[in-house]
Design a protein around this motif. Structure first.
Motif, PDB file in Angstrom:
ATOM      1  N   PRO A 138       0.802  -1.226   0.000  1.00  0.00           N
ATOM      2  CA  PRO A 138       0.000   0.000   0.000  1.00  0.00           C
ATOM      3  C   PRO A 138       0.838   1.281   0.000  1.00  0.00           C
ATOM      4  O   PRO A 138       1.981   1.293   0.453  1.00  0.00           O
ATOM      5  N   SER A 139       0.236   2.330  -0.541  1.00  0.00           N
ATOM      6  CA  SER A 139       0.783   3.690  -0.411  1.00  0.00           C
ATOM      7  C   SER A 139      -0.202   4.464   0.452  1.00  0.00           C
ATOM      8  O   SER A 139      -0.968   5.292  -0.036  1.00  0.00           O
ATOM      9  N   ASP A 140      -0.186   4.192   1.750  1.00  0.00           N
ATOM     10  CA  ASP A 140      -1.227   4.679   2.646  1.00  0.00           C
ATOM     11  C   ASP A 140      -0.720   5.805   3.550  1.00  0.00           C
ATOM     12  O   ASP A 140       0.366   6.361   3.343  1.00  0.00           O
ATOM     13  N   VAL A 170       8.644  18.088  -5.652  1.00  0.00           N
ATOM     14  CA  VAL A 170       7.575  17.153  -6.016  1.00  0.00           C
ATOM     15  C   VAL A 170       7.731  15.879  -5.188  1.00  0.00           C
ATOM     16  O   VAL A 170       8.828  15.328  -5.080  1.00  0.00           O
ATOM     17  N   LEU A 171       6.614  15.421  -4.601  1.00  0.00           N
ATOM     18  CA  LEU A 171       6.549  14.108  -3.957  1.00  0.00           C
ATOM     19  C   LEU A 171       5.557  13.275  -4.760  1.00  0.00           C
ATOM     20  O   LEU A 171       4.369  13.560  -4.783  1.00  0.00           O
ATOM     21  N   THR A 172       6.071  12.248  -5.454  1.00  0.00           N
ATOM     22  CA  THR A 172       5.202  11.444  -6.308  1.00  0.00           C
ATOM     23  C   THR A 172       5.168   9.997  -5.840  1.00  0.00           C
ATOM     24  O   THR A 172       6.157   9.462  -5.319  1.00  0.00           O
ATOM     25  N   SER A 173       4.025   9.376  -6.035  1.00  0.00           N
ATOM     26  CA  SER A 173       3.844   7.967  -5.673  1.00  0.00           C
ATOM     27  C   SER A 173       3.923   7.055  -6.891  1.00  0.00           C
ATOM     28  O   SER A 173       3.618   5.869  -6.796  1.00  0.00           O
ATOM     29  N   VAL A 174       4.343   7.624  -8.031  1.00  0.00           N
ATOM     30  CA  VAL A 174       4.389   6.867  -9.284  1.00  0.00           C
ATOM     31  C   VAL A 174       5.827   6.820  -9.792  1.00  0.00           C
ATOM     32  O   VAL A 174       6.410   7.866 -10.105  1.00  0.00           O
ATOM     33  N   LEU A 182       8.168   8.300  -3.638  1.00  0.00           N
ATOM     34  CA  LEU A 182       7.626   7.831  -2.368  1.00  0.00           C
ATOM     35  C   LEU A 182       8.463   6.667  -1.833  1.00  0.00           C
ATOM     36  O   LEU A 182       8.656   5.661  -2.518  1.00  0.00           O
ATOM     37  N   ILE A 183       8.983   6.822  -0.629  1.00  0.00           N
ATOM     38  CA  ILE A 183       9.732   5.747   0.019  1.00  0.00           C
ATOM     39  C   ILE A 183       8.739   4.775   0.642  1.00  0.00           C
ATOM     40  O   ILE A 183       7.852   5.171   1.397  1.00  0.00           O
ATOM     41  N   VAL A 184       8.882   3.502   0.302  1.00  0.00           N
ATOM     42  CA  VAL A 184       7.989   2.476   0.858  1.00  0.00           C
ATOM     43  C   VAL A 184       8.674   1.837   2.058  1.00  0.00           C
ATOM     44  O   VAL A 184       9.761   1.276   1.929  1.00  0.00           O
ATOM     45  N   PRO A 185       8.082   1.916   3.234  1.00  0.00           N
ATOM     46  CA  PRO A 185       8.721   1.341   4.430  1.00  0.00           C
ATOM     47  C   PRO A 185       8.789  -0.181   4.348  1.00  0.00           C
ATOM     48  O   PRO A 185       7.888  -0.838   3.832  1.00  0.00           O
ATOM     49  N   LYS A 186       9.866  -0.740   4.881  1.00  0.00           N
ATOM     50  CA  LYS A 186      10.029  -2.188   4.877  1.00  0.00           C
ATOM     51  C   LYS A 186       8.888  -2.881   5.627  1.00  0.00           C
ATOM     52  O   LYS A 186       8.514  -4.007   5.295  1.00  0.00           O
ATOM     53  N   LYS A 187       8.364  -2.202   6.631  1.00  0.00           N
ATOM     54  CA  LYS A 187       7.246  -2.776   7.388  1.00  0.00           C
ATOM     55  C   LYS A 187       6.070  -3.081   6.465  1.00  0.00           C
ATOM     56  O   LYS A 187       5.451  -4.147   6.570  1.00  0.00           O
ATOM     57  N   SER A 188       5.768  -2.170   5.549  1.00  0.00           N
ATOM     58  CA  SER A 188       4.658  -2.385   4.620  1.00  0.00           C
ATOM     59  C   SER A 188       4.948  -3.538   3.668  1.00  0.00           C
ATOM     60  O   SER A 188       4.048  -4.321   3.319  1.00  0.00           O
ATOM     61  N   ILE A 189       6.205  -3.648   3.234  1.00  0.00           N
ATOM     62  CA  ILE A 189       6.585  -4.743   2.328  1.00  0.00           C
ATOM     63  C   ILE A 189       6.456  -6.081   3.047  1.00  0.00           C
ATOM     64  O   ILE A 189       5.905  -7.045   2.509  1.00  0.00           O
ATOM     65  N   ARG A 190       6.967  -6.148   4.280  1.00  0.00           N
ATOM     66  CA  ARG A 190       6.895  -7.399   5.039  1.00  0.00           C
ATOM     67  C   ARG A 190       5.442  -7.812   5.281  1.00  0.00           C
ATOM     68  O   ARG A 190       5.086  -8.985   5.185  1.00  0.00           O
TER      69      ARG A 190
END
Length: 444
Positions: A86-88, A171-175, A192-200
């Motif tokens: 997710p990008s939440d 610019v902060l982009t999620s794409v 957008l930096i995706v946290p490792k917690k979300s990946i796990r």
């Protein structure tokens, strides 16, 4: 059939941009029960084409909601479970903190794109920030199926215009695709930096769905195949010939799907396998197994019933229910499937219908009790309405869906009207001559 140790691994297909793959790989290596294969995309809108390359996996893992949306939009009929990272609001909270601590532009003037505006609003509240000077655009249709469409070129133009006009300095982009295009154009941009917690957490969910998929595919399945004469009884010479040919065809199917075939009589056969083998045999429940040209050769039709269950006895009982429904259509070959939840699916073709033989829905039980109609009939009726754009139909529409005669459909509607569950709301006259047809609406 027991699965060997290698088969017990959860086979995950990871759909991701190439730059993001190492982070997913790093997290996936922490899971000893996951065997993953990576598929790369550049533009998330092209993920539907990527799906054609994916083979031999139990679950799909997407790098974000965008590739998931575009892949599943055209291939949603696939029977594989799918999850996305997710990008939440949690992800946004982390990114706002990172910008505040590591970027000299700070948070005063941002140009932001995000799947859903509510995520950003929650993150801003967490930080107690003033976001009145930010330029924000979402593409909420991919999350809520309504709202703003996703257009990567429009997002690029939006961010470029904001920076060049001075309304934003970062610019902060999620794409990923948008980030690449803006970076190459020299626009100050943060992906957008995706946290490792979300990946796990996504990997845990993928492994869980994969285990359910394997367990479900190993569920016991039984099939019954029977020969029906089209005009009267089969001749004594033709009947054995038809049985021999059907047996040969079923044996070939058994070899291809690892199922076993036994003959019950001259004109009936039983198939033992797993849910996975029946799914393979029927193309994910979209067609009945090919029976060649038996209808033309022997003037017969083939009826097939498939059943799933936790025991062989339950699966066979469900298969007999499926065969019963298939035999109600003697004019053509057909197949029906009954799950262990007593859901009937069929006839198996490109648009199979589904209804339940039992229900704990109080509304359905109330209607069945008041009208004397079966729960199965009421669930068929609700499925019929759910497939239509509006709650208006004729007796002919209903008869075609239920594969009843029009007279039977009219009798059923009368029972429902007598109890106030159906009302007449108009008429239609599709032909210049003839009586107009009543148009009905369901009130439950």
């Amino acid at each position: 059939m027991e699965r060997n140790e290698k088969d017990m691994l959860i086979r995950v297909a990871v759909i991701t941009p190439e730059d993001f793959a190492p982070l997913i790989t790093e997290c996936a290596e922490e899971f000893t029960n996951i065997l993953y294969t990576t598929y790369y995309y550049g533009n998330p809108m092209e993920c539907d084409q990527l799906m054609e390359q994916i083979q031999d996996c139990d679950v799909l893992l997407f790098a974000g909601p965008l590739p998931y949306y575009f892949a599943m939009r055209t291939s949603g009929q696939r029977k594989l479970p799918a999850v996305y990272i997710p990008s939440d609001e949690y992800t946004l909270t982390l990114n706002l903190g990172h910008i505040l601590l590591n970027r000299e532009e700070g948070l005063k003037s941002l140009s932001v794109d995000i799947p859903k505006l509510a995520y950003l609003q929650q993150a801003v509240e967490e930080w107690q920030l003033d976001a009145s000077g930010w330029c924000v655009r979402d593409y909420s249709q991919i999350i809520d199926r309504v709202g703003t469409n996703f257009d990567p070129e429009a997002l690029i133009h939006f961010h470029r215009e904001n920076v060049e006009s001075g309304r934003a300095n970062l610019v902060l982009t999620s794409v990923d695709y948008v980030h690449t295009q803006l970076r190459d154009a020299g626009i100050p941009c943060v992906n957008l930096i995706v946290p490792k917690k979300s990946i796990r957490e996504a990997l845990v969910k993928a492994a869980h769905f994969g285990q359910l998929m394997i367990s479900e595919n190993a569920q016991i399945a039984v099939g019954l195949a029977a020969i029906n004469p089209v005009d009267g009884d089969l001749g004594t010479s033709t009947k054995p010939d038809a049985g021999i040919m059907l047996q040969q065809m079923l044996l070939e199917l058994g070899k291809e799907t690892d199922a076993s075939i036994q003959q019950l009589g001259l004109d009936q056969f039983i198939i033992y396998g797993t849910r996975g083998s029946i799914e393979q045999m029927t193309g994910d429940f979209t067609h009945m197994p090919a029976m060649g040209n038996m209808e033309q050769l022997f003037n017969v039709t083939i009826s097939m019933g498939f059943g799933f269950g936790m025991t062989a006895k339950e699966a066979e009982a469900n298969a007999r229910i499926g065969l019963f429904h298939a035999r109600k259509q003697p004019e053509s070959s057909s197949a029906f499937l009954v799950t262990n939840e007593k859901e009937v699916i069929g006839p198996l073709d490109v648009n199979p219908r589904a209804f339940h033989l039992k229900s704990d829905n109080r509304d359905i039980l109330h209607v069945a009790e008041q009208t004397g109609l079966s729960v199965a009939t009421i669930t068929k009726l609700t499925s019929f309405i759910n497939l239509r754009r509006d709650n208006r139909f004729t007796a002919t529409d209903l008869a075609e869906y239920l594969q009843f005669s029009r007279r039977s459909a009219e009798r059923m509607l009368k029972k429902l009207m007598d109890k106030g569950f159906v009302e007449t709301v108009g008429e239609e006259q599709p032909y210049q001559q003839g009586r107009p047809r009543a148009v009905y609406r369901i009130n439950f």
